[in-house]
Design a protein around this motif. Structure first.
Motif, PDB file in Angstrom:
ATOM      1  N   PHE A 178       0.826  -1.213   0.000  1.00  0.00           N
ATOM      2  CA  PHE A 178       0.000   0.000   0.000  1.00  0.00           C
ATOM      3  C   PHE A 178       0.858   1.261   0.000  1.00  0.00           C
ATOM      4  O   PHE A 178       1.943   1.299   0.589  1.00  0.00           O
ATOM      5  N   LEU A 179       0.327   2.274  -0.645  1.00  0.00           N
ATOM      6  CA  LEU A 179       0.831   3.643  -0.514  1.00  0.00           C
ATOM      7  C   LEU A 179      -0.356   4.482  -0.046  1.00  0.00           C
ATOM      8  O   LEU A 179      -1.411   4.491  -0.693  1.00  0.00           O
ATOM      9  N   ARG A 210       1.005  18.410  -3.896  1.00  0.00           N
ATOM     10  CA  ARG A 210       1.853  17.888  -2.830  1.00  0.00           C
ATOM     11  C   ARG A 210       1.064  16.886  -1.979  1.00  0.00           C
ATOM     12  O   ARG A 210       0.027  17.222  -1.426  1.00  0.00           O
ATOM     13  N   LEU A 211       1.586  15.665  -1.902  1.00  0.00           N
ATOM     14  CA  LEU A 211       0.948  14.614  -1.111  1.00  0.00           C
ATOM     15  C   LEU A 211       1.907  14.152  -0.014  1.00  0.00           C
ATOM     16  O   LEU A 211       3.077  13.864  -0.294  1.00  0.00           O
ATOM     17  N   HIS A 212       1.429  14.089   1.210  1.00  0.00           N
ATOM     18  CA  HIS A 212       2.228  13.589   2.322  1.00  0.00           C
ATOM     19  C   HIS A 212       2.100  12.066   2.369  1.00  0.00           C
ATOM     20  O   HIS A 212       0.998  11.526   2.306  1.00  0.00           O
ATOM     21  N   VAL A 213       3.252  11.382   2.482  1.00  0.00           N
ATOM     22  CA  VAL A 213       3.281   9.919   2.470  1.00  0.00           C
ATOM     23  C   VAL A 213       3.068   9.409   3.892  1.00  0.00           C
ATOM     24  O   VAL A 213       3.937   9.567   4.756  1.00  0.00           O
ATOM     25  N   ILE A 214       1.924   8.781   4.130  1.00  0.00           N
ATOM     26  CA  ILE A 214       1.593   8.275   5.456  1.00  0.00           C
ATOM     27  C   ILE A 214       2.042   6.836   5.621  1.00  0.00           C
ATOM     28  O   ILE A 214       2.446   6.405   6.686  1.00  0.00           O
ATOM     29  N   ASP A 215       2.009   6.071   4.537  1.00  0.00           N
ATOM     30  CA  ASP A 215       2.543   4.712   4.565  1.00  0.00           C
ATOM     31  C   ASP A 215       3.159   4.403   3.215  1.00  0.00           C
ATOM     32  O   ASP A 215       2.600   4.744   2.171  1.00  0.00           O
ATOM     33  N   GLY A 216       4.336   3.779   3.240  1.00  0.00           N
ATOM     34  CA  GLY A 216       4.991   3.366   2.005  1.00  0.00           C
ATOM     35  C   GLY A 216       6.233   4.140   1.645  1.00  0.00           C
ATOM     36  O   GLY A 216       6.816   3.936   0.573  1.00  0.00           O
ATOM     37  N   GLN A 217       6.685   5.036   2.540  1.00  0.00           N
ATOM     38  CA  GLN A 217       7.850   5.855   2.191  1.00  0.00           C
ATOM     39  C   GLN A 217       9.102   5.022   2.003  1.00  0.00           C
ATOM     40  O   GLN A 217       9.954   5.347   1.173  1.00  0.00           O
ATOM     41  N   GLN A 218       9.247   3.913   2.740  1.00  0.00           N
ATOM     42  CA  GLN A 218      10.447   3.079   2.600  1.00  0.00           C
ATOM     43  C   GLN A 218      10.498   2.464   1.198  1.00  0.00           C
ATOM     44  O   GLN A 218      11.541   2.473   0.537  1.00  0.00           O
ATOM     45  N   ARG A 219       9.360   1.923   0.748  1.00  0.00           N
ATOM     46  CA  ARG A 219       9.298   1.316  -0.583  1.00  0.00           C
ATOM     47  C   ARG A 219       9.482   2.346  -1.681  1.00  0.00           C
ATOM     48  O   ARG A 219      10.216   2.127  -2.649  1.00  0.00           O
ATOM     49  N   PHE A 231       1.103  -0.950  -6.916  1.00  0.00           N
ATOM     50  CA  PHE A 231       0.723  -0.569  -5.555  1.00  0.00           C
ATOM     51  C   PHE A 231      -0.795  -0.412  -5.469  1.00  0.00           C
ATOM     52  O   PHE A 231      -1.462  -0.125  -6.467  1.00  0.00           O
ATOM     53  N   MET A 232      -1.298  -0.583  -4.268  1.00  0.00           N
ATOM     54  CA  MET A 232      -2.670  -0.152  -3.988  1.00  0.00           C
ATOM     55  C   MET A 232      -2.552   1.217  -3.317  1.00  0.00           C
ATOM     56  O   MET A 232      -2.000   1.321  -2.210  1.00  0.00           O
ATOM     57  N   CYS A 233      -3.011   2.239  -3.987  1.00  0.00           N
ATOM     58  CA  CYS A 233      -2.834   3.614  -3.508  1.00  0.00           C
ATOM     59  C   CYS A 233      -4.149   4.157  -2.948  1.00  0.00           C
ATOM     60  O   CYS A 233      -5.226   3.895  -3.484  1.00  0.00           O
ATOM     61  N   ALA A 234      -4.020   4.908  -1.880  1.00  0.00           N
ATOM     62  CA  ALA A 234      -5.206   5.521  -1.267  1.00  0.00           C
ATOM     63  C   ALA A 234      -4.847   6.920  -0.797  1.00  0.00           C
ATOM     64  O   ALA A 234      -3.804   7.125  -0.163  1.00  0.00           O
ATOM     65  N   THR A 235      -5.689   7.875  -1.125  1.00  0.00           N
ATOM     66  CA  THR A 235      -5.506   9.251  -0.670  1.00  0.00           C
ATOM     67  C   THR A 235      -6.605   9.570   0.336  1.00  0.00           C
ATOM     68  O   THR A 235      -7.795   9.416   0.026  1.00  0.00           O
TER      69      THR A 235
END
Length: 428
Positions: free
Chosen positions: A57-58, A70-79, A184-188
């Protein structure tokens, strides 16, 4: 949240800058995760491989002012960061093989926005302490060799071993495979959703969140966003520097253990599970109108004590250093909350250097005598934690009374046991 599937190309070629919030962790992936990613890519190259490879997930939250840009990365920054470094390595290989136009195409499509300047130029804007190294990697410049640089070097070495990537067609096919078949499965998130609440409930792929990660997030979320960078640079980074070895990577396990010991110095026991450490911290500070700045200053002071207790620095009083060396030799880490409280009392003027040394001597004697006397073997964590609340008034005298109440072997019993104790056969 409206999830949808996107390829790596879909994500990185958008006219969007991905920002890693300050409450996120630093870049944490290591060789194990790099190797796993490389194996996934190699599997896609096999003739039998069909379809997409799911990368997880991202999760993003739009920045209120520039929601579409501009989008803040809440999950997935390592990948996302690692794959960006993977593409940087591919760009570098193209340059080495004289494929400069193709190298520029990779850079401008996936790594930077050529029409922007400054910090807005990079597609992924990392946290301040990772930012310089990452931006140097993307720009092809030298930077301190820490984990981001090591990741880039790893992928450069792996790519160099594939002979079919030496020409433009082979490298283009390979890049197309990576960018279109990694999915990826992306969600905003909607604006009303709390990014921090989502973040702390996620279990990131590869390196799970630790207690220190969650505590850091909690503290930063009690600041205004415009205060984050200054708070990090002036207060939080100096705290974490006590837990950062020479490789520049934070020792999160030790930092989490410190947070637990810090919480227990008031005499209230906290279980070792990361969830309990964080829950205790969150409950304790949510119940008060605390100042993140004051808390960071307090934590830094206690972290300096911790460095001395753990033997990374010498104490100003030699008998104290000698006593702590014996504590470490006996592996009595359960005494650390009590030692933190004793150090704080000395710092506040209610305990002299000589008294602190005497208190440590009592702790060493308690553990050593019980060992020699073959007293009931047990963990001392609750015993020493409870002692923290018994110190007020006359710390050394009260500590001695407390330890005597916990079956401190007297001289006669100790001497008798010592004469028959198998010193060299002991496993302790």
């Amino acid at each position: 949240m409206k999830p949808n599937s996107q390829t790596l190309a879909d994500v990185l070629s958008r006219q969007v800058q991905y920002i890693v919030p300050v409450f996120q962790r630093f870049y944490r992936w290591d060789r194990d995760q790099w190797e796993k990613l490389w194996e996934n890519v190699m599997e896609l190259r096999s003739p039998e491989a069909k379809g997409q490879h799911f990368m997880g997930f991202l999760v993003f939250v739009p920045e209120p002012v520039q929601m579409d840009l501009r989008l803040h990365v809440i999950d997935g920054q390592q990948r996302l960061t690692t794959l960006s470094l993977f593409l940087t390595a591919a760009r570098n290989l193209a340059e080495e093989n004289g494929l400069n136009d193709f190298a520029r195409e990779i850079t401008e499509k996936y790594l930077i926005d050529p029409h922007k300047k400054g910090t807005e130029r990079v597609r992924i804007l990392l946290k301040l302490r990772d930012r310089q190294e990452y931006e140097a990697a993307v720009a092809g410049e030298d930077a301190p060799a820490r984990r981001i640089t090591e990741a880039l070097s790893y992928f450069e070495r792996q790519l160099a071993q594939l002979p079919d990537l030496a020409d433009a067609s082979g490298l283009r096919r390979f890049l197309g495979l990576v960018t279109t078949r990694l999915e990826f499965m992306c969600a905003t998130l909607d604006q009303g959703e709390k990014a921090y609440n989502i973040f702390k409930s996620l279990n990131s792929t590869g390196v799970p969140l630790g207690a220190a990660d969650l505590i850091r997030n909690f503290v930063f979320m009690n600041l205004r966003p415009e205060e984050h960078d200054e708070f990090d640079a002036k207060l939080w980074a100096p705290l974490e520097s006590h837990f950062t070895p020479t490789n520049g990577v934070i020792d999160d396990d030790t930092l989490s253990a410190f947070m637990r010991d810090f919480l227990m110095r008031d005499g209230r026991y906290v279980k070792e599970k990361k969830e309990k450490i964080f829950e205790t911290f969150e409950d304790r500070y949510s119940a008060m109108d605390f100042s993140p700045q004051a808390l960071a200053i307090e934590l830094k002071r206690f972290a300096s004590y911790y460095s001395v207790i753990r033997g990374e620095k010498f104490d100003r009083h030699n008998p104290v250093s000698n006593g702590l060396e014996q504590i470490r030799a006996l592996k009595v880490t359960t005494a650390y909350p009590l030692l933190l409280q004793l150090f704080e009392m000395r710092n506040g003027g209610s305990l002299a250097d000589e008294d602190l040394a005497k208190a440590i001597e009592l702790l060493v004697g308690f553990v050593l005598r019980r060992l020699i006397c073959n007293a009931e073997r047990r963990s001392y964590d609750k015993t020493f934690t409870k002692a923290c609340s018994a110190l007020e008034g006359s710390p050394v005298e009260n500590l001695e009374k407390y330890l005597l109440s916990c079956e401190y072997p007297d001289d006669a019993r100790f001497k008798s046991a010592f004469l028959t104790f198998n010193l060299y056969g002991s496993k302790d």
